[in-house]
Design a protein around this motif. Structure first.
Motif, PDB file in Angstrom:
ATOM      1  N   ASP A  86       0.859  -1.191   0.000  1.00 22.46           N
ATOM      2  CA  ASP A  86       0.000   0.000   0.000  1.00 22.46           C
ATOM      3  C   ASP A  86       0.895   1.240   0.000  1.00 22.46           C
ATOM      4  N   PHE A  87       0.907   1.962  -1.111  1.00 22.65           N
ATOM      5  CA  PHE A  87       1.838   3.077  -1.288  1.00 22.65           C
ATOM      6  C   PHE A  87       1.671   4.139  -0.207  1.00 22.65           C
ATOM      7  N   ASN A  88       0.442   4.592   0.020  1.00 18.85           N
ATOM      8  CA  ASN A  88       0.221   5.680   0.970  1.00 18.85           C
ATOM      9  C   ASN A  88       0.624   5.292   2.384  1.00 18.85           C
ATOM     10  N   ARG A  89       0.256   4.101   2.807  1.00 20.10           N
ATOM     11  CA  ARG A  89       0.596   3.657   4.156  1.00 20.10           C
ATOM     12  C   ARG A  89       2.105   3.410   4.283  1.00 20.10           C
ATOM     13  N   MET A  91       4.357   5.126   2.736  1.00 19.62           N
ATOM     14  CA  MET A  91       4.975   6.438   2.885  1.00 19.62           C
ATOM     15  C   MET A  91       4.920   6.916   4.338  1.00 19.62           C
ATOM     16  N   LEU A  92       3.832   6.609   5.028  1.00 19.76           N
ATOM     17  CA  LEU A  92       3.744   6.961   6.442  1.00 19.76           C
ATOM     18  C   LEU A  92       4.737   6.136   7.267  1.00 19.76           C
ATOM     19  N   LYS A 191      -5.801  15.780   9.817  1.00 18.83           N
ATOM     20  CA  LYS A 191      -4.688  16.442   9.139  1.00 18.83           C
ATOM     21  C   LYS A 191      -4.238  17.682   9.921  1.00 18.83           C
ATOM     22  N   LEU A 214       5.061  14.168   1.011  1.00 17.02           N
ATOM     23  CA  LEU A 214       3.642  13.919   1.276  1.00 17.02           C
ATOM     24  C   LEU A 214       2.838  15.194   1.195  1.00 17.02           C
ATOM     25  N   TYR A 219      -1.159  14.664   0.651  1.00 16.06           N
ATOM     26  CA  TYR A 219      -1.616  13.518   1.448  1.00 16.06           C
ATOM     27  C   TYR A 219      -1.715  13.868   2.917  1.00 16.06           C
TER      28      TYR A 219
END
Length: 220
Positions: A86-89, A91-92, A191, A214, A219
């Motif tokens: 999962d790209f977004n997760r 990145m976190l 956010k 991000l 994001y």
């Protein structure tokens, strides 16, 4: 002398044509920077076990107290495959790694930090609101590092809304799955809450490069 240590791989970079250097948080030594010979070769056995967001058991050789460790063997304990898909997760998770590396002195172990990083990787897979996991992680890491944001807010005037301060206090006390289920947290702007924490982080460390990326893709 050879040592067996458990390690959370935070980062890696190319050292030469075939070698790489890893930054890892270990259970016995805290943060280390170690050489992984031949790890960039396609058939290298050590390559997968020394990639970021991987928990591995390493065999490390160190010939002196101040010498750079060399990884001679490795076994993957947790590859965090779902997270890496999962790209977004992911990145976190890289953000977690970068913050962890910046706040961790070399060779100063802290088992609570080790467990915090490992648990955060796991939570990023299942959390309904993954940015909330990043916020909770950062608040706990700050506390473990001696820079407790909640104590700071209690002692100093802040232009934050009272309800936002209450939110951060609640989230700093959440454990695991209750980050998604605590009723008082459901109506907040996550956010914006993360923005407060990130601003506080930047008073002690340089702007994390993952955070810059991000924000560019909107994001966080």
């Amino acid at each position: 002398m050879y040592h067996n240590i458990k390690a959370l791989i935070l980062n890696c970079e190319i050292s030469s044509e075939a070698d790489k250097i890893i930054t890892a948080y270990t259970d016995k030594w805290g943060k280390i920077n170690a050489i992984v010979p031949g790890a960039k070769k396609i058939v290298a056995k050590l390559s997968a076990a020394t990639e970021p967001v991987t928990e591995s058991e390493l065999i490390v050789y160190q010939n002196s107290q101040y010498g750079r460790p060399t990884v001679t063997g490795a076994k993957i304990l947790n590859n965090n495959t779902e997270l890496k898909q999962d790209f977004n997760r992911m990145m976190l998770a890289f953000y977690v790694n970068e913050i962890s590396a910046k706040f961790a002195p070399v060779h100063l172990p802290n088992l609570k930090k080790y467990e915090l990083i490992s648990r955060t990787w796991q939570l990023l897979v299942t959390a309904e609101i993954p940015i909330r996991v990043l916020t909770a992680f950062s608040l706990r890491l700050l506390k473990l590092s001696g820079y407790n944001m909640i104590d700071y807010l209690n002692r100093n005037y802040s232009n934050m809304k009272k309800e936002d301060i209450i939110y951060l206090k609640k989230i700093s006390n959440c454990c695991g799955d209750d980050l998604d289920t605590v009723e008082e947290l459901l109506c907040n702007d996550d956010k914006a809450m993360w923005g407060y924490v990130e601003s506080y982080l930047k008073t002690y460390i340089s702007q994390p490069s993952v955070g810059i990326f991000l924000r560019k893709i909107n994001y966080i």
